[in-house]
Design an enzyme around this catalytic site. Structure first.
Site, PDB file in Angstrom:
ATOM      1  N   HIS A 167       0.879  -1.186   0.000  1.00 27.13           N
ATOM      2  CA  HIS A 167       0.000   0.000   0.000  1.00 27.13           C
ATOM      3  C   HIS A 167       0.904   1.220   0.000  1.00 27.13           C
ATOM      4  O   HIS A 167       1.682   1.408   0.944  1.00 27.13           O
ATOM      5  CB  HIS A 167      -0.887   0.009   1.244  1.00 27.13           C
ATOM      6  CG  HIS A 167      -1.729  -1.218   1.378  1.00 27.13           C
ATOM      7  ND1 HIS A 167      -3.028  -1.279   0.926  1.00 27.13           N
ATOM      8  CD2 HIS A 167      -1.455  -2.447   1.888  1.00 27.13           C
ATOM      9  CE1 HIS A 167      -3.527  -2.479   1.166  1.00 27.13           C
ATOM     10  NE2 HIS A 167      -2.590  -3.214   1.747  1.00 27.13           N
ATOM     11  N   GLU A 178      -7.235 -12.363   6.163  1.00 27.14           N
ATOM     12  CA  GLU A 178      -6.199 -11.725   7.002  1.00 27.14           C
ATOM     13  C   GLU A 178      -6.692 -11.808   8.444  1.00 27.14           C
ATOM     14  O   GLU A 178      -6.080 -12.444   9.283  1.00 27.14           O
ATOM     15  CB  GLU A 178      -5.984 -10.273   6.561  1.00 27.14           C
ATOM     16  CG  GLU A 178      -4.940  -9.516   7.387  1.00 27.14           C
ATOM     17  CD  GLU A 178      -4.841  -8.026   7.034  1.00 27.14           C
ATOM     18  OE1 GLU A 178      -5.786  -7.478   6.422  1.00 27.14           O
ATOM     19  OE2 GLU A 178      -3.812  -7.404   7.405  1.00 27.14           O
TER      20      GLU A 178
HETATM   21  N1  ADE Z   1      -4.820  -1.166   4.201  1.00 24.71           N
HETATM   22  C1  ADE Z   1      -3.501  -1.024   4.353  1.00 24.71           C
HETATM   23  N2  ADE Z   1      -2.965  -2.130   4.865  1.00 24.71           N
HETATM   24  C2  ADE Z   1      -3.962  -3.010   5.035  1.00 24.71           C
HETATM   25  C3  ADE Z   1      -4.053  -4.346   5.516  1.00 24.71           C
HETATM   26  N3  ADE Z   1      -2.987  -5.023   5.937  1.00 24.71           N
HETATM   27  N4  ADE Z   1      -5.263  -4.928   5.559  1.00 24.71           N
HETATM   28  C4  ADE Z   1      -6.334  -4.270   5.139  1.00 24.71           C
HETATM   29  N5  ADE Z   1      -6.316  -3.034   4.689  1.00 24.71           N
HETATM   30  C5  ADE Z   1      -5.136  -2.402   4.624  1.00 24.71           C
HETATM   31 ZN    ZN Z   2      -2.597  -5.056   2.618  1.00 25.26          ZN
END
Ligand code: ADE
Ligand code: ZN
Length: 336
Positions: free
Chosen positions: A16, A197
């Protein structure tokens, strides 16, 4: 192994750009934009980088991104990331950006994308690093907002390779974005989504079956579902795994328990990535190094992880072959 990792040619597929915002640059840009941030110093800001979960991180991440106003801010942010990875032998990268984090504050889509793509062009020229851009929708916002963003992006379609889905996973399943992903695919974008995640394996199923993604971002919790693992292996569906992120956000209790080696053993196309390197303690090489050391990975494992990153990249077959050629040459000369 450190020297081997440093020189290993590799690709990054889950990054990101707003998460590469280093505190020093954040203060510089805040000052020049005459914005006050709630921390007095770089050290005070860094002290806030202690997260119990994804949401605690996201709150700090969005606050940091709020000092970005002008095209040159997005250019400097992106160039700073390219400078870091140029020293790490990352030869290809696929950068995610969150337009809504900026358009919601009144920044024009064109300002954001112009700054980022100018840096991509310069990095190709100066460092020979190729890159792609992935536009991520914020899943805590509604599907209509994602669709508005999709419409805004169409003018810049030739600059964007794929759409993505990020932000707060729990309670915001992929199914919420089924229609907008279908529309994005229809106009020619590829697709990725954060799934598994913090969320369950079911979200990974939804990302595959409803969003028709080409890769899964993270995917750790897929391991809880044997049928899903089998499907991912069969379809060669890559997972963009982020080891230091997983520990920082407490999805994995300690790096020694990280599942990436297990993923390789199961035949999954796992790749190593940094996610938000300014917040999680390292760029791509630090992520490779952390798992290599903690899980006792061999040179062959590291070669496989890098090979996976090229195979899973959104590149044409000839482009992939050229990059894999660089990797193979390096490995032939350095494997013993
Ligand atoms: N935005 C930036 N990093 C992120 C992550 N690890 N999971 C979800 N959204 C994100
Ligand atoms: Zn991410």
């Amino acid at each position: 192994m450190k020297g081997f990792i440093k020189k290993l040619p590799k690709a990054e597929l889950h990054l990101h750009i707003e998460g590469s915002f280093e505190p020093e640059l954040m203060f510089t840009i805040a000052d020049r934009n005459k914005i006050k941030i709630k921390y007095q110093s770089v050290d005070e800001l860094k002290a806030a980088y202690n997260f119990n979960n994804l949401q605690e991180f996201l709150d700090v991440y969005y606050a940091g991104a709020s000092v970005l106003l002008k095209e040159e801010d997005f250019f400097d942010l992106t160039m700073s990331y390219f400078r870091k990875i140029n020293g790490q032998n990352v030869i290809h990268t696929e950068i995610m950006f969150d337009p809504q984090t900026h358009t919601e504050r009144g920044i024009d889509f064109s300002v954001v994308i112009s700054g980022i793509t100018a840096a991509q062009d310069q990095a190709q020229k100066d460092f020979g690093i190729s890159s792609k851009l992935i536009m991520s929708f914020l899943r805590h916002l509604d599907a209509q907002a994602a669709d508005d963003t999709l419409q805004q992006s169409l003018e810049f379609k030739n600059l964007i390779t794929a759409v993505g889905l990020d932000s707060s996973e729990l309670g915001n399943p992929p199914s919420k974005f089924k229609e907008v992903f279908a529309a994005a695919k229809k106009v020619g974008y590829l697709a990725v989504a954060h799934a598994g995640e913090e969320g369950p394996a079911d979200y990974v199923w939804e990302a595959i079956n409803l969003l028709k993604v080409n890769r899964i971002d993270h995917g750790n919790n897929a391991l809880a579902d044997a049928k899903l693992v089998e499907t991912l292996v069969k379809n060669k569906m890559a997972l963009t795994v982020c080891p230091l992120s997983n520990v920082k956000l407490r999805n994995v209790d300690r790096i020694e328990n990280h599942p990436i080696k297990l993923m390789l053993e199961k035949g999954l196309v796992a790749t190593v990535n940094s996610d938000d390197p300014a917040y999680f303690g390292g760029y791509l090489n630090e992520n490779y190094q952390a798992v290599a050391e903690a899980l006792n990975l061999s040179k062959e494992d590291l070669y496989q992880l890098s090979l996976n990153s090229f195979h899973a990249a959104f590149l044409e077959a000839e482009e992939k072959a050229e990059l894999v050629g660089k990797l193979d040459k390096f490995y032939a000369e350095n494997r013993d």
